[in-house]
Design an enzyme around this catalytic site. Sequence first.
Site, PDB file in Angstrom:
ATOM      1  CB  ALA A   9      -0.921  -0.007   1.217  1.00 22.72           C
ATOM      2  NE  ARG A  15      -3.241   5.998 -12.837  1.00 27.20           N
ATOM      3  CZ  ARG A  15      -3.311   4.724 -13.221  1.00 27.20           C
ATOM      4  NH1 ARG A  15      -4.096   4.379 -14.213  1.00 27.20           N
ATOM      5  NH2 ARG A  15      -2.603   3.800 -12.600  1.00 27.20           N
ATOM      6  N   GLY A  78       9.326  -0.255  -6.884  1.00 35.50           N
ATOM      7  CA  GLY A  78       8.701  -1.409  -7.534  1.00 35.50           C
ATOM      8  C   GLY A  78       8.101  -2.387  -6.536  1.00 35.50           C
ATOM      9  CG  ASN A 225      -5.031   2.079 -10.771  1.00 35.39           C
ATOM     10  OD1 ASN A 225      -4.211   1.944  -9.868  1.00 35.39           O
ATOM     11  ND2 ASN A 225      -5.308   1.106 -11.617  1.00 35.39           N
TER      12      ASN A 225
END
Length: 454
Positions: A9, A15, A78, A225
Amino acid sequence: MGLSVIILAAGQGTRMRSKLPKVLHRLAGRPLVQHVIDAAKALNADKIHLVYGHGGEQVQAAIADPALNWVLQAEQLGTGHAVQQVVPHLNAADKVLILYGDVPLTNAETLKELVAIQDGKDIALLTVSLPDPSGYGRIVRDAGHRVTGIVEHKDANEAERQIREVNTGILCASGADLVRWLAALRNDNAQGEFYLTDIIKACHDQGGVIHTRHPASAMEVEGVNNRVQLATLERAYQAARAHALMVAGVTLRDPARLDVRGEFQHGLDVEIDVNVILEGRVRVGDNVRVGPNVVLKNVTLGDGVEIKANTVIEDAIIGDGSDIGPFARIRPGTVLAGSVHIGNFVELKKAHLGAGAKAGHLAYIGDATVGERVNISAGVITCNYDGANKHQTVIGDDAFIGTDSQLVAPVQIGEGAYIAAGSTITKDAPAEALTICRAREQRSILGWEKPAKK
Ligand code: UD1
Ligand code: CA
């Protein structure tokens, strides 16, 4: 062998265009990440590690849960890097299940199966086939249909981009193998990130098998998202919830116009009209009818209760056979016994009303104990607040409070007392007597001249 769950998280959620971290946006009344934590708990996870980054303090403050081990990923390099942060907390003998704070609707049953099929150095991987797989990591299989790796969209060639089976990200591996595979990750790829997905190839290359499972519905693995996806998942969740309620015997006038944001227990033959919101913990008995545009939050309704249109009830207990509304507001701390009638434009707060009591129109009853069969007429107000403190009003059984009376608390009205309309009661009123207290007795001035316009 225990089970550790890692919830990723740390992502920013740009976005969403929000100051609120993405995982705190709400679905069905609960933060996205709370749904994931609850799923982990349903699996009886021994440890739940929550990898946080952006908005960490806000997330920690909102999700104050002692069951969580908070792991900071200061820089987001990542998904593999995110899981690497948890390595010091992992038990080699544990199975490790990886979930995502922005994928809220995965069924605990789906996850249970994934954990169950993980064995030895194998990986259990949740995949899904999508009509439009673009953006996702593709599942690469060999001629024998064995999974050999995952290739991210940005790294995929044309042939790989045709693959419609995609990685959901959700997987289960043994702690020992995971730690080893994570240590070998490199970031020489299109995004310069440490991909968690590279452990799939490592597993395969070392003779492990990648067992795949699909969720019952794609909604289970969809992430949020942006706010469009948030709304889409909310609707999918509510549709499933409404469907389950109808199967369980609840009549819904329109399943698309009910939102359940919490726990809902019901008896038999419950009917719910359109645009109803049920929040928190709502329990209703048999033969309950809920009218249109009603909000019920943390409410218990007894058998045969009817809530009429445009009524809002919060933190209250409503006894059998009572009817409320239309246009009533029942605020926290209200307890109604059986067969109470509350009509339009009545507000109750911390009010206890005895069986058969009635307040049919336009009243405010706060911090009050009202006896059985009491009649509260239109316009009655308990003046419970003196500007600094709240005070109690106590009304005995069978009392009648006339129209437009003010009961200035603290004050007691005796049993069977009769308060004349328009009275301002500042002292206790005795039982069975008529108490009248008006500023001025009525008089009429004959020959009075109406004011003339100048
Ligand atoms: C990832 C998978 C992809 C899969 C897709 C499913 C990788 C490399 N790719 O891609 O195969 O199809 O999810 O949605 O894993 N996160 C962190 N820290 C980081 C990076 C990500 O916590 O440094 C978290 C994000 O908050 C998010 C999740 O991991 O919840 C996935 O990250 P995201 O960047 O969305 O991965 P994708 O590129 O979509
Ligand atoms: Ca994603």
